[in-house]
Write a protein that holds these residues in place. Sequence first.
Motif, PDB file in Angstrom:
ATOM      1  N   THR A  57      57.788   9.398  10.673  1.00  0.00           N
ATOM      2  CA  THR A  57      58.032   8.239  11.522  1.00  0.00           C
ATOM      3  C   THR A  57      56.846   7.274  11.447  1.00  0.00           C
ATOM      4  O   THR A  57      55.731   7.682  11.089  1.00  0.00           O
ATOM      5  N   PRO A  58      57.058   6.017  11.814  1.00  0.00           N
ATOM      6  CA  PRO A  58      55.922   5.085  11.853  1.00  0.00           C
ATOM      7  C   PRO A  58      54.820   5.583  12.788  1.00  0.00           C
ATOM      8  O   PRO A  58      53.635   5.508  12.455  1.00  0.00           O
ATOM      9  N   TYR A  59      55.184   6.125  13.930  1.00  0.00           N
ATOM     10  CA  TYR A  59      54.181   6.645  14.868  1.00  0.00           C
ATOM     11  C   TYR A  59      53.417   7.808  14.248  1.00  0.00           C
ATOM     12  O   TYR A  59      52.195   7.894  14.367  1.00  0.00           O
ATOM     13  N   GLY A  60      54.118   8.696  13.571  1.00  0.00           N
ATOM     14  CA  GLY A  60      53.460   9.824  12.910  1.00  0.00           C
ATOM     15  C   GLY A  60      52.473   9.366  11.862  1.00  0.00           C
ATOM     16  O   GLY A  60      51.360   9.897  11.745  1.00  0.00           O
ATOM     17  N   TYR A  61      52.868   8.356  11.078  1.00  0.00           N
ATOM     18  CA  TYR A  61      51.968   7.822  10.052  1.00  0.00           C
ATOM     19  C   TYR A  61      50.732   7.192  10.686  1.00  0.00           C
ATOM     20  O   TYR A  61      49.605   7.429  10.253  1.00  0.00           O
ATOM     21  N   SER A  86      62.441   1.816  11.831  1.00  0.00           N
ATOM     22  CA  SER A  86      62.107   3.230  12.033  1.00  0.00           C
ATOM     23  C   SER A  86      62.878   4.133  11.077  1.00  0.00           C
ATOM     24  O   SER A  86      62.289   5.034  10.464  1.00  0.00           O
ATOM     25  N   ARG A  87      64.176   3.893  10.948  1.00  0.00           N
ATOM     26  CA  ARG A  87      64.996   4.712  10.038  1.00  0.00           C
ATOM     27  C   ARG A  87      64.560   4.535   8.594  1.00  0.00           C
ATOM     28  O   ARG A  87      64.410   5.501   7.840  1.00  0.00           O
ATOM     29  N   SER A  88      64.320   3.294   8.195  1.00  0.00           N
ATOM     30  CA  SER A  88      63.933   3.004   6.805  1.00  0.00           C
ATOM     31  C   SER A  88      62.553   3.562   6.488  1.00  0.00           C
ATOM     32  O   SER A  88      62.318   4.086   5.396  1.00  0.00           O
ATOM     33  N   PHE A  89      61.627   3.450   7.440  1.00  0.00           N
ATOM     34  CA  PHE A  89      60.269   3.960   7.226  1.00  0.00           C
ATOM     35  C   PHE A  89      60.316   5.465   7.013  1.00  0.00           C
ATOM     36  O   PHE A  89      59.702   5.993   6.093  1.00  0.00           O
ATOM     37  N   ARG A  90      61.052   6.153   7.847  1.00  0.00           N
ATOM     38  CA  ARG A  90      61.152   7.607   7.721  1.00  0.00           C
ATOM     39  C   ARG A  90      61.804   8.001   6.396  1.00  0.00           C
ATOM     40  O   ARG A  90      61.367   8.952   5.741  1.00  0.00           O
ATOM     41  N   ALA A  91      62.821   7.266   6.003  1.00  0.00           N
ATOM     42  CA  ALA A  91      63.487   7.558   4.726  1.00  0.00           C
ATOM     43  C   ALA A  91      62.542   7.327   3.551  1.00  0.00           C
ATOM     44  O   ALA A  91      62.532   8.093   2.585  1.00  0.00           O
ATOM     45  N   ALA A  92      61.727   6.291   3.624  1.00  0.00           N
ATOM     46  CA  ALA A  92      60.839   5.944   2.513  1.00  0.00           C
ATOM     47  C   ALA A  92      59.593   6.822   2.456  1.00  0.00           C
ATOM     48  O   ALA A  92      59.149   7.203   1.374  1.00  0.00           O
ATOM     49  N   ARG A 122      58.800  -4.733   2.300  1.00  0.00           N
ATOM     50  CA  ARG A 122      58.578  -4.999   3.724  1.00  0.00           C
ATOM     51  C   ARG A 122      57.967  -3.796   4.429  1.00  0.00           C
ATOM     52  O   ARG A 122      57.076  -3.946   5.261  1.00  0.00           O
ATOM     53  N   LEU A 123      58.449  -2.617   4.084  1.00  0.00           N
ATOM     54  CA  LEU A 123      57.906  -1.396   4.684  1.00  0.00           C
ATOM     55  C   LEU A 123      56.444  -1.218   4.293  1.00  0.00           C
ATOM     56  O   LEU A 123      55.614  -0.796   5.092  1.00  0.00           O
ATOM     57  N   ARG A 124      56.138  -1.532   3.045  1.00  0.00           N
ATOM     58  CA  ARG A 124      54.748  -1.416   2.572  1.00  0.00           C
ATOM     59  C   ARG A 124      53.850  -2.380   3.344  1.00  0.00           C
ATOM     60  O   ARG A 124      52.708  -2.052   3.664  1.00  0.00           O
TER      61      ARG A 124
END
Length: 139
Positions: free
Chosen positions: A51-55, A41-47, A8-10
């Motif tokens: 952060t999603p915004y940073g990416y 947000s937490r899962s994206f940063r962990a993976a 899902r994150l991908r």
Amino acid sequence: MELEDLVRLRRARDLMDREYAEPLDVPALARAALMSPGHFSRSFRAAYGETPYGYLMTRRIERAKALLRRGDLSVTEVCFAVGCTSLGSFSSRFTELVGESPSAYRDRPHDAGAAIPACVAKIHTRPVRNGEAKPGSAP
């Protein structure tokens, strides 16, 4: 982390890669990942380590660098072309990630990289925050 969550994150990361110029925010990305905004947000940063915004901003700055190298657009035009809505925020983030202002980057010669295939140049010109290791460098 569950494999299902990574898939899902991908999906959300792929959306940012494709639609970087669109107005994407955490709630919209979380919907694409079928997660709540906080969990996303937490899962994206962990993976992915950011952060999603940073990416998303890294993708936008990466594309901005390519447009600025062409030299036929103003910094303001590039800012809006990559999906940023504030020239000040764009310039600040660009300078943070690249180490020079968008104007300085645009105005300097880029002939040395002209013969390098885009897929290779992308790896070596990927914006990184000051102090972070460059891609491909030793730890």
